[in-house]
Motif scaffolding. Structure first.
Motif, PDB file in Angstrom:
ATOM      1  N   ASP A 172       0.760  -1.359   0.125  1.00  0.00           N
ATOM      2  CA  ASP A 172      -0.032   0.201  -0.134  1.00  0.00           C
ATOM      3  C   ASP A 172       0.917   1.189   0.074  1.00  0.00           C
ATOM      4  O   ASP A 172       0.382   2.365  -0.430  1.00  0.00           O
ATOM      5  N   MET A 173       2.114   0.786   0.318  1.00  0.00           N
ATOM      6  CA  MET A 173       3.014   2.277   0.317  1.00  0.00           C
ATOM      7  C   MET A 173       4.252   1.570  -0.201  1.00  0.00           C
ATOM      8  O   MET A 173       4.821   0.453   0.460  1.00  0.00           O
ATOM      9  N   ALA A 174       5.204   2.381  -0.799  1.00  0.00           N
ATOM     10  CA  ALA A 174       6.503   2.054  -1.051  1.00  0.00           C
ATOM     11  C   ALA A 174       7.098   3.295  -1.750  1.00  0.00           C
ATOM     12  O   ALA A 174       6.441   4.085  -2.402  1.00  0.00           O
ATOM     13  N   PRO A 175       8.643   3.473  -1.469  1.00  0.00           N
ATOM     14  CA  PRO A 175       9.116   4.648  -1.943  1.00  0.00           C
ATOM     15  C   PRO A 175       9.176   4.547  -3.569  1.00  0.00           C
ATOM     16  O   PRO A 175       9.417   3.610  -4.136  1.00  0.00           O
ATOM     17  N   VAL A 176       9.096   5.822  -4.009  1.00  0.00           N
ATOM     18  CA  VAL A 176       9.229   6.056  -5.395  1.00  0.00           C
ATOM     19  C   VAL A 176      10.361   6.601  -6.002  1.00  0.00           C
ATOM     20  O   VAL A 176      10.851   6.708  -7.109  1.00  0.00           O
ATOM     21  N   THR A 177      11.226   7.582  -4.885  1.00  0.00           N
ATOM     22  CA  THR A 177      12.373   8.174  -5.216  1.00  0.00           C
ATOM     23  C   THR A 177      13.570   7.209  -5.034  1.00  0.00           C
ATOM     24  O   THR A 177      13.559   6.584  -4.215  1.00  0.00           O
ATOM     25  N   PRO A 178      14.609   7.682  -6.030  1.00  0.00           N
ATOM     26  CA  PRO A 178      15.923   6.955  -6.095  1.00  0.00           C
ATOM     27  C   PRO A 178      16.366   6.906  -4.622  1.00  0.00           C
ATOM     28  O   PRO A 178      16.912   5.933  -4.005  1.00  0.00           O
ATOM     29  N   GLY A 179      16.242   7.972  -3.861  1.00  0.00           N
ATOM     30  CA  GLY A 179      17.023   8.455  -2.726  1.00  0.00           C
ATOM     31  C   GLY A 179      16.323   7.484  -1.826  1.00  0.00           C
ATOM     32  O   GLY A 179      16.829   6.746  -0.966  1.00  0.00           O
ATOM     33  N   GLY A 180      14.838   7.452  -1.614  1.00  0.00           N
ATOM     34  CA  GLY A 180      14.281   6.704  -0.730  1.00  0.00           C
ATOM     35  C   GLY A 180      14.305   5.260  -1.123  1.00  0.00           C
ATOM     36  O   GLY A 180      14.316   4.658   0.002  1.00  0.00           O
ATOM     37  N   ARG A 181      14.659   4.699  -2.315  1.00  0.00           N
ATOM     38  CA  ARG A 181      14.772   3.303  -2.486  1.00  0.00           C
ATOM     39  C   ARG A 181      16.109   2.967  -1.942  1.00  0.00           C
ATOM     40  O   ARG A 181      16.383   1.795  -1.635  1.00  0.00           O
ATOM     41  N   ILE A 182      17.206   3.912  -2.193  1.00  0.00           N
ATOM     42  CA  ILE A 182      18.461   3.501  -1.443  1.00  0.00           C
ATOM     43  C   ILE A 182      18.601   3.058  -0.014  1.00  0.00           C
ATOM     44  O   ILE A 182      18.831   2.260   0.268  1.00  0.00           O
ATOM     45  N   ILE A 183      17.815   4.191   0.456  1.00  0.00           N
ATOM     46  CA  ILE A 183      17.522   3.961   1.852  1.00  0.00           C
ATOM     47  C   ILE A 183      17.116   2.788   2.271  1.00  0.00           C
ATOM     48  O   ILE A 183      17.200   2.002   3.336  1.00  0.00           O
ATOM     49  N   ALA A 184      15.826   2.410   1.454  1.00  0.00           N
ATOM     50  CA  ALA A 184      15.109   1.407   1.847  1.00  0.00           C
ATOM     51  C   ALA A 184      15.986  -0.017   1.491  1.00  0.00           C
ATOM     52  O   ALA A 184      15.831  -0.824   2.504  1.00  0.00           O
ATOM     53  N   GLY A 185      16.766   0.097   0.646  1.00  0.00           N
ATOM     54  CA  GLY A 185      17.503  -1.109   0.362  1.00  0.00           C
ATOM     55  C   GLY A 185      18.462  -1.593   1.589  1.00  0.00           C
ATOM     56  O   GLY A 185      18.666  -2.579   2.004  1.00  0.00           O
ATOM     57  N   PHE A 186      19.149  -0.146   2.294  1.00  0.00           N
ATOM     58  CA  PHE A 186      20.180  -0.679   3.112  1.00  0.00           C
ATOM     59  C   PHE A 186      19.314  -1.076   4.599  1.00  0.00           C
ATOM     60  O   PHE A 186      19.562  -1.747   5.076  1.00  0.00           O
ATOM     61  N   LEU A 187      18.158  -0.148   4.713  1.00  0.00           N
ATOM     62  CA  LEU A 187      17.160  -0.794   5.888  1.00  0.00           C
ATOM     63  C   LEU A 187      16.668  -2.094   5.849  1.00  0.00           C
ATOM     64  O   LEU A 187      16.742  -2.892   6.754  1.00  0.00           O
ATOM     65  N   MET A 188      16.257  -2.695   4.535  1.00  0.00           N
ATOM     66  CA  MET A 188      16.188  -4.160   4.462  1.00  0.00           C
ATOM     67  C   MET A 188      17.155  -4.772   4.814  1.00  0.00           C
ATOM     68  O   MET A 188      17.127  -5.794   5.534  1.00  0.00           O
TER      69      MET A 188
END
Lengths: 220, 220, 220, 220
Positions: A172-188
Motif C-alpha cells: 500500500d506504500m512503497a518509496p518511489v524516489t531513488p533516494g528513498g529506495r536506496i535508504i530502503a535497500g540498506f534498511l532491508m
C-alpha cells in the motif's frame, strides 16, 4: 574490566558512552523536528537543525579525541574503527552502537547479566527499532514532496518501516524516489539481519526454556 | 595445498581462477551494456555483444581444458562437475563460484583466515548480490518491451530484485512475461537460500560475540 | 532392514512403495488434465477423471490392506497412522510421504547415503515443490471462474504459488474465493515450514562446508 | 511436582489453570459475538458483552487471589508477574499463557512427554493461531467502518492475518486506521517470533528424524 589495566582511550570511551547516547537521542529528536516541521513555523526547523548540528559536533569531537588517545596513525584508526567512522559521517546509524551503551547501563546498575538469548534479543530488537525509526525519517525526507508518492506523513513512513522490516510488504506504500529506495535497500539489509537475530534467539530461548523444564521434572 | 602433490588440473584451476573471475566481471559488464543500450547507438550494443562472446569463449576453452586435463570420460566429467557445466552454459550463474575466487584472493594476500561466520556472510552476501544483479539484467531483458510491464528501466529491475530477495515484495513491480517469471522463480529459490545463510550466520555470529564477551568478563 | 525380522505389513509397505509413488504421479497428472481441460473436449476431462478415480481406488485398497495386515483395531490404526488416513482422503497430500519413496529409491540403487543436510534439502525441497503444484491445481480449480479473480490460468496459479511459498507475495495475484483462501492458508503453513527446512539446512550445510575446509588446510 | 512442597499459590494456580482456560475461550467467543454482531439484533451484542464482562471479572478475581496468596507487596508482584499483569488488562493476550495450560492438560492425562521440538511447535503454533484470531477481531473492530478500508468482514480479517503472520502480504488487504495499524504492528512482532519458533523447530525436528534414521540403520 580492571581499572589498573585500562588504557586512556578505554577510560574515555567508558566515560563518554552514556552522555553520547543521550546526545544521539537528542540528535534523533532534532532531526525528527527538522524533517516533520518543514511546513510549520521556520523557528521549529531552525531549533531542530541547531540541535542536529550541535550534537553532530559532539560526535566529531569524540571521534577526534579517540583518534588522538589511541596513538594510531589516522589511516589505520579509520580502517580499524570503520564502523565508528561510518557512524560519525551518518549519525543516524548510531543505534548500531547500542550494544556498548547497553553494557554501560547494566554495569552502572551493577545488575547480574541476563540470559544470553534475552540479551541478544533486547539488543538486536532495540537496534532494529531505532534503525527503523531513523530509516522512516530518512525515507519521509525524500518522499514527502515526490510526485506520485504513497508515503505522505511520518506516520505513514513508520507504518511502512513496520511492513518492511517484518518483510510483509503489503505494497500500500512503497518509496518511489531513488533516494528513498536506496535508504530502503540498506534498511532491508540491516534490519532483516537484526530482526533475524531476534527471531532466531527467541526460538533458541524457547527451546532452552522447554528443555530446562524437562530437566527440572525428571520424574514425570 | 602442497605443490608437489598438486595434480595438473588443480594447477590449471589455481592459475586460471582469478583471470576467469575478471573475465566474468567483463562478461557481466558486456551483458549490461548490450541489455541497457538497446535504444542507444548500435555501436554500443555491438561492443557489448562482442565482449559477451569473447568472454564466453574463454569460459568454454577453460571448461574443455579442464575436461582434458582431468582425464575423465566426458560424460563422467559432466556428471561430477554438473555445476560447472551449468555455469558454462549460463555464465550469468558464475557468481556461484565466488567461493573459490574468494579463497584464491585470500591465499594470494597470505592473510590469516577470518571468523567462520564472517566468511560465510561475505561469501553468501556477495554471491547473492551478483546473482541478484544478473537476475535484474535478465528480467529487464524480458520485460522491457512487454505490454503492461511495470519493470521499465534497469533501475526498476534492481529495486525489484531488492524487494524480491528480501521477500518484502511490495508488488509495485512484478514480472509479467513467462520468461521474466521463470528467471524470477530461480532467483527467489537461489537468492533466498543464500540470504538465509547470511541472516543465519549473522545471528550465530552475534550469539558468539555476546558469549565470548561473557567469558572475558567472568567477574561481573 | 533384515528380512527375517520383517513383519508382513512392513514387507507390504516396502513392495508397494514405489508402485504407489508412480500411481500418485499418475493421480497428479489425471487431476491436472481434469482441472485444465474444463473448456476442452469433454473426452479429455473424462480421461483425467478416470485416471483420478482408478489411482484413488489403488490408494484405498493399499490403506485397507495395511489396516488388515497390521492386525490393529480400525480406530487405533486410524489414530496411529493419522497422516496416512489424511492422505488417503486427500491424495493431493501424497508428496508428504516422499521421504519413504526417497529411501526406497536409494535402497534399490544401493547407493551410499548422502550428507544429512543434502538429504533434508532434497526431501523438503521436493515435497514443497509437489505440494506447491498440488496447491496450484486446487486454487486454480476454485478461482478459474470466480468473478474478480486474478488467478486465471494454471500458469498464473503456478506463479502465484512461487510468490507465496517464498513469502514474497507481490499481490499481483491473490485468491478471492473462500475455497481458494483455505487452500492458500494450508499451503502457506505447510510450504513455509518445508521451505524453512530447506533454507535452514542449506545454511547449516554451508557452514559445515566452510568448517571442513578449515580443518583440511590447517597450515594456512 | 510434589504436593507436600507445593505452596498455596502454586496449588491455586494448578487448580484454576484449566477453568480459566475455558473462561478465556468463552471470553474470545463473547468478544467475537460482540464484534461480529454490530449490525445484528442488539440482544446478541448484549449477550456477547455480558460474557466478556463476566469472564473478565473472573480473570481479575484470579489475579487478586494470586496477589494475596503470594504475600508479596503489590508493586513487586506487578513487576515479577508483568506478563500476567498485561494479560489481565488485555485478556486477548491470554493465548500467550497456553504453555501452562498445555502442561496442565498433559499432566492430567498422565501422558509421557512428547519430543521437545514437537512440544515447542505445538505450543508456539497454537499461541500464534489464537493470537492471530484475537488480532483479527481487534483489527476488524477498528476497520469495519473506516472509509476506504479493505478489511470489511471478519472472514477478510482472518485471511489478512494469515497473509500477515506468514509475511506473504499480498496487499489485497491492509489496515488503514491508526488503531488497526498499531494492532497489526504488535501482531507482526509477536506472531512472527512465534511462527519463527515453529519453523525453526520443524527444521530441527526434521534433521533429528533423518539423523536418528541414520543411526538405526548403520549397516546401510
Amino acid at each position: 574490566m580492571d581499572d589498573a589495566t585500562e588504557t586512556r582511550d578505554q577510560a574515555w570511551e567508558r566515560r563518554t558512552e552514556l552522555p553520547l547516547f543521550y546526545a544521539s537521542l537528542l540528535f534523533l529528536a532534532g532531526y525528527t523536528v527538522s524533517v516533520v516541521a518543514y511546513r510549520a513555523h521556520p523557528l521549529w526547523r531552525d531549533i531542530g537543525l541547531g540541535v542536529v548540528v550541535l550534537t553532530w559536533a559532539c560526535f566529531i569531537v569524540d571521534y577526534l579525541a579517540r583518534l588522538i588517545l589511541s596513538r594510531m596513525r589516522p589511516l589505520r584508526f579509520v580502517r580499524v574503527h570503520w564502523l565508528d567512522t561510518l557512524i560519525v559521517m551518518l549519525p543516524l546509524l548510531r543505534p548500531l552502537r547500542m550494544v556498548k551503551v547497553h553494557d554501560a547501563i547494566e554495569a552502572r546498575h551493577n545488575r547480574p547479566r541476563r540470559n544470553l538469548y534475552a540479551r541478544v534479543m533486547s539488543y538486536a530488537g532495540l537496534s532494529a527499532g531505532l534503525l527503523g525509526f531513523a530509516g522512516a525519517l530518512g525515507v519521509h525526507h525524500f518522499e514527502r514532496q515526490a510526485p506520485g508518492a504513497s508515503i505522505l506523513t511520518l506516520g505513514d513512513a513508520v507504518w511502512w518501516v513496520c511492513e518492511t522490516l517484518t518483510t510483509v510488504g503489503y505494497g500500500d506504500m512503497a518509496p518511489v524516489t531513488p533516494g528513498g529506495r536506496i535508504i530502503a535497500g540498506f534498511l532491508m539489509a540491516g534490519g532483516l539481519a537484526l530482526l533475524g537475530a531476534v527471531t532466531g534467539s527467541f526460538s533458541s530461548w524457547m527451546l532452552q526454556a522447554f528443555r530446562r523444564e524437562d530437566e527440572e521434572t525428571p520424574g514425570k
